[in-house]
Scaffold this motif. Structure first.
Motif, PDB file in Angstrom:
ATOM      1  N   GLN A 166      43.664  35.836  30.084  1.00 20.86           N
ATOM      2  CA  GLN A 166      44.376  37.030  29.640  1.00 20.86           C
ATOM      3  C   GLN A 166      43.423  37.925  28.853  1.00 20.86           C
ATOM      4  O   GLN A 166      42.708  37.461  27.965  1.00 20.86           O
ATOM      5  CB  GLN A 166      45.570  36.641  28.774  1.00 20.86           C
ATOM      6  CG  GLN A 166      46.530  37.759  28.536  1.00 20.86           C
ATOM      7  CD  GLN A 166      47.813  37.267  27.880  1.00 20.86           C
ATOM      8  OE1 GLN A 166      47.765  36.620  26.848  1.00 20.86           O
ATOM      9  NE2 GLN A 166      48.931  37.572  28.489  1.00 20.86           N
ATOM     10  N   GLU A 167      43.424  39.208  29.211  1.00 17.44           N
ATOM     11  CA  GLU A 167      42.538  40.181  28.561  1.00 17.44           C
ATOM     12  C   GLU A 167      43.073  41.579  28.860  1.00 17.44           C
ATOM     13  O   GLU A 167      43.851  41.769  29.786  1.00 17.44           O
ATOM     14  CB  GLU A 167      41.119  40.015  29.110  1.00 17.44           C
ATOM     15  CG  GLU A 167      40.069  40.891  28.468  1.00 17.44           C
ATOM     16  CD  GLU A 167      39.881  40.613  26.991  1.00 17.44           C
ATOM     17  OE1 GLU A 167      40.167  41.532  26.202  1.00 17.44           O
ATOM     18  OE2 GLU A 167      39.464  39.506  26.626  1.00 17.44           O
ATOM     19  N   TYR A 168      42.634  42.565  28.094  1.00 16.85           N
ATOM     20  CA  TYR A 168      42.967  43.958  28.385  1.00 16.85           C
ATOM     21  C   TYR A 168      42.032  44.443  29.489  1.00 16.85           C
ATOM     22  O   TYR A 168      40.827  44.229  29.424  1.00 16.85           O
ATOM     23  CB  TYR A 168      42.828  44.828  27.138  1.00 16.85           C
ATOM     24  CG  TYR A 168      43.943  44.565  26.151  1.00 16.85           C
ATOM     25  CD1 TYR A 168      45.168  45.201  26.295  1.00 16.85           C
ATOM     26  CD2 TYR A 168      43.786  43.663  25.122  1.00 16.85           C
ATOM     27  CE1 TYR A 168      46.206  44.942  25.417  1.00 16.85           C
ATOM     28  CE2 TYR A 168      44.815  43.403  24.237  1.00 16.85           C
ATOM     29  CZ  TYR A 168      46.021  44.040  24.394  1.00 16.85           C
ATOM     30  OH  TYR A 168      47.051  43.788  23.534  1.00 16.85           O
ATOM     31  N   ASP A 169      42.608  45.082  30.514  1.00 16.05           N
ATOM     32  CA  ASP A 169      41.834  45.489  31.672  1.00 16.05           C
ATOM     33  C   ASP A 169      42.430  46.756  32.277  1.00 16.05           C
ATOM     34  O   ASP A 169      43.567  47.128  31.959  1.00 16.05           O
ATOM     35  CB  ASP A 169      41.840  44.367  32.711  1.00 16.05           C
ATOM     36  CG  ASP A 169      40.607  44.356  33.587  1.00 16.05           C
ATOM     37  OD1 ASP A 169      39.821  45.319  33.524  1.00 16.05           O
ATOM     38  OD2 ASP A 169      40.429  43.379  34.334  1.00 16.05           O
ATOM     39  N   LEU A 170      41.662  47.408  33.135  1.00 16.39           N
ATOM     40  CA  LEU A 170      42.096  48.646  33.786  1.00 16.39           C
ATOM     41  C   LEU A 170      42.554  48.360  35.213  1.00 16.39           C
ATOM     42  O   LEU A 170      41.769  47.877  36.033  1.00 16.39           O
ATOM     43  CB  LEU A 170      40.941  49.651  33.843  1.00 16.39           C
ATOM     44  CG  LEU A 170      40.584  50.344  32.544  1.00 16.39           C
ATOM     45  CD1 LEU A 170      39.272  51.098  32.688  1.00 16.39           C
ATOM     46  CD2 LEU A 170      41.686  51.289  32.123  1.00 16.39           C
ATOM     47  N   ALA A 171      43.813  48.662  35.507  1.00 14.22           N
ATOM     48  CA  ALA A 171      44.322  48.527  36.878  1.00 14.22           C
ATOM     49  C   ALA A 171      43.993  49.809  37.619  1.00 14.22           C
ATOM     50  O   ALA A 171      43.900  50.868  37.019  1.00 14.22           O
ATOM     51  CB  ALA A 171      45.826  48.292  36.851  1.00 14.22           C
ATOM     52  N   PRO A 172      43.800  49.828  38.883  1.00 11.32           N
ATOM     53  CA  PRO A 172      43.904  48.720  39.833  1.00 11.32           C
ATOM     54  C   PRO A 172      42.572  48.042  40.128  1.00 11.32           C
ATOM     55  O   PRO A 172      42.522  47.110  40.932  1.00 11.32           O
ATOM     56  CB  PRO A 172      44.423  49.404  41.084  1.00 11.32           C
ATOM     57  CG  PRO A 172      43.778  50.749  41.054  1.00 11.32           C
ATOM     58  CD  PRO A 172      43.706  51.116  39.580  1.00 11.32           C
ATOM     59  N   ASN A 173      41.480  48.474  39.490  1.00 13.53           N
ATOM     60  CA  ASN A 173      40.166  47.900  39.823  1.00 13.53           C
ATOM     61  C   ASN A 173      39.861  46.601  39.082  1.00 13.53           C
ATOM     62  O   ASN A 173      39.056  45.805  39.540  1.00 13.53           O
ATOM     63  CB  ASN A 173      39.062  48.923  39.552  1.00 13.53           C
ATOM     64  CG  ASN A 173      39.189  50.129  40.445  1.00 13.53           C
ATOM     65  OD1 ASN A 173      39.652  50.027  41.568  1.00 13.53           O
ATOM     66  ND2 ASN A 173      38.806  51.283  39.941  1.00 13.53           N
ATOM     67  N   PHE A 174      40.439  46.395  37.906  1.00 13.71           N
ATOM     68  CA  PHE A 174      40.279  45.184  37.100  1.00 13.71           C
ATOM     69  C   PHE A 174      38.812  44.785  36.901  1.00 13.71           C
ATOM     70  O   PHE A 174      38.389  43.700  37.297  1.00 13.71           O
ATOM     71  CB  PHE A 174      41.068  44.020  37.718  1.00 13.71           C
ATOM     72  CG  PHE A 174      42.533  44.293  37.813  1.00 13.71           C
ATOM     73  CD1 PHE A 174      43.327  44.322  36.686  1.00 13.71           C
ATOM     74  CD2 PHE A 174      43.123  44.535  39.041  1.00 13.71           C
ATOM     75  CE1 PHE A 174      44.693  44.574  36.768  1.00 13.71           C
ATOM     76  CE2 PHE A 174      44.479  44.788  39.147  1.00 13.71           C
ATOM     77  CZ  PHE A 174      45.259  44.813  38.003  1.00 13.71           C
ATOM     78  N   PRO A 175      38.005  45.644  36.263  1.00  6.81           N
ATOM     79  CA  PRO A 175      36.588  45.309  36.078  1.00  6.81           C
ATOM     80  C   PRO A 175      36.361  44.076  35.200  1.00  6.81           C
ATOM     81  O   PRO A 175      35.426  43.306  35.445  1.00  6.81           O
ATOM     82  CB  PRO A 175      36.004  46.571  35.440  1.00  6.81           C
ATOM     83  CG  PRO A 175      37.164  47.288  34.840  1.00  6.81           C
ATOM     84  CD  PRO A 175      38.341  46.950  35.705  1.00  6.81           C
ATOM     85  N   GLU A 176      37.182  43.875  34.177  1.00  5.68           N
ATOM     86  CA  GLU A 176      37.018  42.707  33.299  1.00  5.68           C
ATOM     87  C   GLU A 176      37.298  41.417  34.072  1.00  5.68           C
ATOM     88  O   GLU A 176      36.545  40.446  33.975  1.00  5.68           O
ATOM     89  CB  GLU A 176      37.953  42.801  32.091  1.00  5.68           C
ATOM     90  CG  GLU A 176      37.716  44.002  31.208  1.00  5.68           C
ATOM     91  CD  GLU A 176      36.400  43.946  30.471  1.00  5.68           C
ATOM     92  OE1 GLU A 176      35.930  42.833  30.147  1.00  5.68           O
ATOM     93  OE2 GLU A 176      35.826  45.012  30.215  1.00  5.68           O
ATOM     94  N   LEU A 177      38.386  41.401  34.833  1.00  5.32           N
ATOM     95  CA  LEU A 177      38.738  40.221  35.612  1.00  5.32           C
ATOM     96  C   LEU A 177      37.688  39.936  36.677  1.00  5.32           C
ATOM     97  O   LEU A 177      37.271  38.788  36.859  1.00  5.32           O
ATOM     98  CB  LEU A 177      40.113  40.390  36.257  1.00  5.32           C
ATOM     99  CG  LEU A 177      40.580  39.248  37.162  1.00  5.32           C
ATOM    100  CD1 LEU A 177      40.631  37.924  36.409  1.00  5.32           C
ATOM    101  CD2 LEU A 177      41.942  39.576  37.771  1.00  5.32           C
ATOM    102  N   LYS A 178      37.231  40.968  37.355  1.00  2.82           N
ATOM    103  CA  LYS A 178      36.193  40.774  38.384  1.00  2.82           C
ATOM    104  C   LYS A 178      34.913  40.219  37.761  1.00  2.82           C
ATOM    105  O   LYS A 178      34.272  39.340  38.332  1.00  2.82           O
ATOM    106  CB  LYS A 178      35.918  42.076  39.112  1.00  2.82           C
ATOM    107  CG  LYS A 178      37.008  42.445  40.086  1.00  2.82           C
ATOM    108  CD  LYS A 178      36.676  43.725  40.816  1.00  2.82           C
ATOM    109  CE  LYS A 178      37.792  44.099  41.780  1.00  2.82           C
ATOM    110  NZ  LYS A 178      37.529  45.377  42.437  1.00  2.82           N
ATOM    111  N   GLY A 179      34.549  40.712  36.587  1.00  3.36           N
ATOM    112  CA  GLY A 179      33.370  40.184  35.894  1.00  3.36           C
ATOM    113  C   GLY A 179      33.538  38.723  35.536  1.00  3.36           C
ATOM    114  O   GLY A 179      32.609  37.915  35.687  1.00  3.36           O
ATOM    115  N   PHE A 180      34.733  38.360  35.066  1.00  2.86           N
ATOM    116  CA  PHE A 180      34.997  36.961  34.724  1.00  2.86           C
ATOM    117  C   PHE A 180      34.941  36.080  35.966  1.00  2.86           C
ATOM    118  O   PHE A 180      34.347  34.991  35.942  1.00  2.86           O
ATOM    119  CB  PHE A 180      36.353  36.827  34.033  1.00  2.86           C
ATOM    120  CG  PHE A 180      36.707  35.401  33.713  1.00  2.86           C
ATOM    121  CD1 PHE A 180      36.094  34.751  32.658  1.00  2.86           C
ATOM    122  CD2 PHE A 180      37.629  34.713  34.480  1.00  2.86           C
ATOM    123  CE1 PHE A 180      36.396  33.428  32.368  1.00  2.86           C
ATOM    124  CE2 PHE A 180      37.946  33.399  34.198  1.00  2.86           C
ATOM    125  CZ  PHE A 180      37.323  32.751  33.137  1.00  2.86           C
TER     126      PHE A 180
END
Length: 92
Positions: free
Chosen positions: A40-54
């Motif tokens: 769980q983290e704050y991220d920008l939809a719809p690209n989700f750069p934080e999630l993709k980095g993780f």
């Protein structure tokens, strides 16, 4: 008096929303078994750069191969919603 604004609040004001990801991965010692990890983290939809980095980090550094990822996202601070009301409100 100076008050500090939290990192989370600043991110929300920049358009970030709370993102939760259910990450299913193969257990490294027993590949036929699946394990669940919740991120769980704050991220920008719809690209989700934080999630993709993780997930990129996961694939390059961790042993458990990814099986599936399910994502939920919600912006906590949105532009205010308003509508014009035609009428008179009497107080007392």
């Amino acid at each position: 008096m100076v008050t500090a604004v939290s990192r989370e609040f600043r991110l929300q004001m920049e358009g970030y929303g709370l993102t939760t990801a259910e990450i299913h991965y193969h257990f490294p010692d027993h590949p036929s078994l699946l394990q669940l990890y919740v991120w769980q983290e704050y991220d920008l939809a719809p690209n989700f750069p934080e999630l993709k980095g993780f997930l990129d980090y996961w694939e390059s550094e961790l042993d458990g191969a990814l099986h599936s990822v399910r994502v939920a996202h919600h912006r906590l601070i949105k532009p205010s919603e308003w509508r014009a009301v035609d009428g008179v409100i009497a107080i007392q």
